[in-house]
Design a protein around this motif. Sequence first.
Motif, PDB file in Angstrom:
ATOM      1  N   HIS A  24       0.813  -1.208   0.056  1.00  0.00           N
ATOM      2  CA  HIS A  24       0.059   0.083  -0.012  1.00  0.00           C
ATOM      3  C   HIS A  24       0.972   1.433  -0.073  1.00  0.00           C
ATOM      4  CE1 HIS A  24      -3.517   2.157   0.959  1.00  0.00           C
ATOM      5  NE2 HIS A  24      -3.079   2.965   1.542  1.00  0.00           N
ATOM      6  N   LEU A  25       1.796   1.159   0.820  1.00  0.00           N
ATOM      7  CA  LEU A  25       2.944   2.365   0.839  1.00  0.00           C
ATOM      8  C   LEU A  25       3.510   2.782  -0.464  1.00  0.00           C
ATOM      9  CD1 LEU A  25       4.081   4.414   2.816  1.00  0.00           C
ATOM     10  CD2 LEU A  25       5.704   2.549   3.360  1.00  0.00           C
ATOM     11  N   SER A  26       3.918   1.470  -1.199  1.00  0.00           N
ATOM     12  CA  SER A  26       4.556   1.666  -2.404  1.00  0.00           C
ATOM     13  C   SER A  26       3.772   2.178  -3.539  1.00  0.00           C
ATOM     14  CB  SER A  26       5.265   0.614  -2.834  1.00  0.00           C
ATOM     15  OG  SER A  26       6.241   0.362  -1.793  1.00  0.00           O
ATOM     16  N   TYR A  27       2.550   1.319  -3.749  1.00  0.00           N
ATOM     17  CA  TYR A  27       1.751   1.233  -4.758  1.00  0.00           C
ATOM     18  C   TYR A  27       0.571   2.471  -4.747  1.00  0.00           C
ATOM     19  CZ  TYR A  27       4.356  -2.786  -6.140  1.00  0.00           C
ATOM     20  OH  TYR A  27       5.442  -3.636  -6.356  1.00  0.00           O
ATOM     21  N   ARG A  28       0.142   2.537  -3.620  1.00  0.00           N
ATOM     22  CA  ARG A  28      -1.077   3.602  -3.312  1.00  0.00           C
ATOM     23  C   ARG A  28      -0.544   4.679  -2.868  1.00  0.00           C
ATOM     24  NH1 ARG A  28      -6.330   1.786  -2.250  1.00  0.00           N
ATOM     25  NH2 ARG A  28      -6.687   3.932  -1.817  1.00  0.00           N
ATOM     26  N   GLN A  29       0.482   4.984  -2.185  1.00  0.00           N
ATOM     27  CA  GLN A  29       0.885   6.291  -1.746  1.00  0.00           C
ATOM     28  C   GLN A  29       2.456   6.590  -2.361  1.00  0.00           C
ATOM     29  OE1 GLN A  29       0.475   4.903   2.862  1.00  0.00           O
ATOM     30  NE2 GLN A  29       0.302   7.013   2.728  1.00  0.00           N
ATOM     31  N   GLY A  30       3.001   5.796  -3.204  1.00  0.00           N
ATOM     32  CA  GLY A  30       3.893   6.274  -4.054  1.00  0.00           C
ATOM     33  C   GLY A  30       5.174   6.453  -3.364  1.00  0.00           C
ATOM     34  N   ALA A  31       5.544   5.820  -2.351  1.00  0.00           N
ATOM     35  CA  ALA A  31       6.956   5.799  -1.821  1.00  0.00           C
ATOM     36  C   ALA A  31       7.978   5.179  -2.422  1.00  0.00           C
ATOM     37  CB  ALA A  31       6.631   5.184  -0.268  1.00  0.00           C
ATOM     38  N   GLY A  32       8.904   5.773  -2.936  1.00  0.00           N
ATOM     39  CA  GLY A  32       9.899   5.103  -3.682  1.00  0.00           C
ATOM     40  C   GLY A  32       9.798   5.080  -5.110  1.00  0.00           C
ATOM     41  N   VAL A  33       8.646   5.605  -5.640  1.00  0.00           N
ATOM     42  CA  VAL A  33       8.399   5.702  -6.944  1.00  0.00           C
ATOM     43  C   VAL A  33       9.120   6.995  -7.778  1.00  0.00           C
ATOM     44  CG1 VAL A  33       6.199   4.490  -6.894  1.00  0.00           C
ATOM     45  CG2 VAL A  33       6.317   6.980  -6.993  1.00  0.00           C
ATOM     46  N   ASN A  34       9.392   6.937  -9.047  1.00  0.00           N
ATOM     47  CA  ASN A  34       9.933   8.036  -9.838  1.00  0.00           C
ATOM     48  C   ASN A  34       8.932   8.883 -10.285  1.00  0.00           C
ATOM     49  OD1 ASN A  34      11.267   9.681 -11.449  1.00  0.00           O
ATOM     50  ND2 ASN A  34      11.765   8.190 -13.011  1.00  0.00           N
TER      51      ASN A  34
END
Length: 296
Positions: free
Chosen positions: A162-172
């Motif tokens: 959820h943190l990565s794909y919904r909240q965008g943590a770590g994405v470019n």
Amino acid sequence: MPRLPLVSSVDKLEGAAWLDPAAGTVARLVRKALPSPRVTDALHGVPLGHPVHPLMVTVPLGAWVSAAVLDLLPGNQRAAQTLVGLGVLAAAPTALTGVTDFSQLDTPQQRTGVVHQASSALATALYAASWLARNRGHHGKGKLLAFAGLSVAGVGGFLGGHLSYRQGAGVNRNEDLPEEAPAGWHALGPLEGFTVGQPRQANLGTVPVMVLRREGTDDDGVSVLADTCSHLGGPLHEGHLQDTRGRLCVVCPWHGSAFSVENGEVMRGPATAPQPVFQTRIRGGQLEVSLTGSED
């Protein structure tokens, strides 16, 4: 299709201000304890070009899932115990990369992140207890503790997703730039309108860019980078210039990522993705830029 109740509960974490004291304390302690910038950059994943934490997670989770399979089959007690121990040992460096990234997230992300950390810590503690029970010959108890740990690790993994794909943590944050920036060459304005040595914002259509006329260069010594920091979207034109590892860099005002003004390379994290750089030319006193470099 209706969403699972767990999804709605996790959505609420983003607005759970009561988590801020715990999240803020963890972030401050981590930032204070982090070692040299080069080691910190390695923990962020700067040399890899993307966060290293998701890669590290595969080791403890893989070991624990494999141990669960062996626990369901007869005659694999020693192998299962070995895998449980491997997962516990791997959890420490995995957590280190995770909290390093966590320390540089924004507030809603940290609210989810601190619960993710707590879940991961509890799962590791249950697996450590499982290993100890097995080591003392209590394999039945060890299996129960391991399955409890796997359940908690599953919740932690869901929160991480959820943190990565919904909240965008770590994405470019600049991944869509080639589709957003207009093709070809476009004028940003008179070259003399940009002060030497001072980052300025301009707009290429709907795309904000940072313009820098570099000191000690000819009139055409201009760098134009995407203004949106690839880490969490900070406005680079509000940052400052700094020499980092022998390169002139612009430093993001939000989390301190440093990008080379010449080629956009990440010279200091937490950003891991380079900053897009536009080609430049001077025509009739006008500064023109192009992301693709296509002809007129």
